[in-house]
Scaffold this active site. Structure first.
Site, PDB file in Angstrom:
ATOM      1  N   ASP A  53       0.838  -1.197   0.000  1.00 52.14           N
ATOM      2  CA  ASP A  53       0.000   0.000   0.000  1.00 52.14           C
ATOM      3  C   ASP A  53       0.874   1.248   0.000  1.00 52.14           C
ATOM      4  O   ASP A  53       0.607   2.210  -0.732  1.00 52.14           O
ATOM      5  CB  ASP A  53      -0.906  -0.019   1.226  1.00 52.14           C
ATOM      6  CG  ASP A  53      -1.777   1.226   1.329  1.00 52.14           C
ATOM      7  OD1 ASP A  53      -2.564   1.480   0.408  1.00 52.14           O
ATOM      8  OD2 ASP A  53      -1.644   1.951   2.338  1.00 52.14           O
ATOM      9  N   ASP A 146      -6.245  -5.913  -2.197  1.00 50.23           N
ATOM     10  CA  ASP A 146      -5.227  -6.343  -1.236  1.00 50.23           C
ATOM     11  C   ASP A 146      -4.191  -7.238  -1.911  1.00 50.23           C
ATOM     12  O   ASP A 146      -2.995  -7.159  -1.591  1.00 50.23           O
ATOM     13  CB  ASP A 146      -5.883  -7.101  -0.079  1.00 50.23           C
ATOM     14  CG  ASP A 146      -6.678  -6.189   0.847  1.00 50.23           C
ATOM     15  OD1 ASP A 146      -6.542  -4.958   0.729  1.00 50.23           O
ATOM     16  OD2 ASP A 146      -7.442  -6.718   1.677  1.00 50.23           O
ATOM     17  N   GLU A 149      -1.700  -5.077  -3.820  1.00 48.49           N
ATOM     18  CA  GLU A 149      -0.746  -4.434  -2.912  1.00 48.49           C
ATOM     19  C   GLU A 149       0.215  -5.443  -2.295  1.00 48.49           C
ATOM     20  O   GLU A 149       1.399  -5.145  -2.082  1.00 48.49           O
ATOM     21  CB  GLU A 149      -1.512  -3.672  -1.836  1.00 48.49           C
ATOM     22  CG  GLU A 149      -2.266  -2.475  -2.399  1.00 48.49           C
ATOM     23  CD  GLU A 149      -3.197  -1.814  -1.395  1.00 48.49           C
ATOM     24  OE1 GLU A 149      -3.641  -0.679  -1.664  1.00 48.49           O
ATOM     25  OE2 GLU A 149      -3.487  -2.428  -0.350  1.00 48.49           O
TER      26      GLU A 149
END
Length: 280
Positions: A53, A146, A149
């Site tokens: 992230d 997710d 990332e």
């Protein structure tokens, strides 16, 4: 969707993301949900997702700065005596505009679409608590984001935070040029160099001693042009710059403005924004 064992498709996946791992266990971890690790043991992708992230935010901002940032002294409109060497992002875009662009690029929706486009979700390791949860499908956008990332986090660790490798993966996976191709990179002309302010700008420059007092020679009657139209003529002369330009317009005021504008363009090496219109 039928899930597939990532171990059997490592080369395919690495080709899709544009990076080959020294430690393939990191890639396997990036594709492992906590539901799977809780059920079968091993590590999950949550820490890698946290790292990725931050990597994503940094490199998207860096790419925007690389493409659209400049120091004022690099600008065509740089005024050495009055401007500072300030850093800018393409002047027609303010911080808010680029903040919105960055948010679009790093949004969960964008990342999830990228995972779908690359066909990577089918390689995820999911536990029964995900597979048997009827609400899991409602959370797929976040799960896929997710994963994106986590892949970046895995690349960061495997490459020892190699900047070139990380930026390449971000650009390669996101196809980031598709987001940036419509950004207008033309720097807008500052107000002091615009046509409507040209007479005032020359006057202020002369008051500051940066040029002699502008001299204007306007025709007393309209001039017959080659196309048969009648226009007012005005010549602007700056003795200290040894520059003289004549302009034609439908009013005396506009002819004076245009003549002053042409002198400014000449002295500062700027294009005449209206040249094409005049030639058409």
């Amino acid at each position: 969707m039928k899930m597939q064992d990532l171990c059997e498709h490592l080369d395919v996946v690495q080709k899709k993301i544009g990076y080959w791992f020294d430690n393939e266990d990191l890639l396997l971890q990036a594709f492992t949900r906590s539901s799977y690790s809780s059920q079968y043991g091993g590590e999950n992708n949550e820490v890698l997702e946290f790292l990725g992230d931050r990597v994503l935010d940094f490199y998207v901002v860096k790419i925007i700065a690389d493409r659209f940032g400049f120091v004022k002294s690099q600008s065509d409109y740089y005024d050495e005596e009055n401007d500072l060497d300030e850093y800018c992002i393409v002047a027609h875009k303010n911080e808010a505009a680029f903040t919105e662009l960055k948010k679009q690029i790093v949004s969960n929706e964008t990342l999830a679409k990228t995972i779908d486009k690359l066909g990577l979700f089918k390689y995820m390791y999911l536990g029964d608590t995900d597979l048997e949860n009827p609400k899991f499908k409602d959370n797929l956008i976040k799960v896929k984001a997710d994963l994106f990332e986590a892949i970046l986090g895995a690349v960061a660790i495997d490459s020892d935070w190699n900047q070139d490798e990380l930026q390449n993966v971000v650009e390669y996976m996101l196809q980031i040029d598709d987001f940036l191709e419509d950004v207008d990179t033309e720097e807008p002309r500052p107000s002091k160099f615009q046509l409507e302010n040209a007479v005032t700008t020359l006057k202020e420059l002369s008051e500051k001693g940066r040029c002699s007092i502008p001299e204007y020679d306007q025709s007393e009657e309209q001039v017959l042009m080659n196309d048969g139209s009648l226009m007012w003529e005005c010549t602007c002369y700056i003795r200290s710059w040894a520059m003289k330009h004549t302009a034609y317009a439908t009013s005396k005021k506009e002819a004076k403005r245009y003549a002053a504008y042409l002198v400014l363009c000449d002295f500062y090496g700027l294009p005449d924004e209206f040249a094409e219109e005049d030639n058409e």
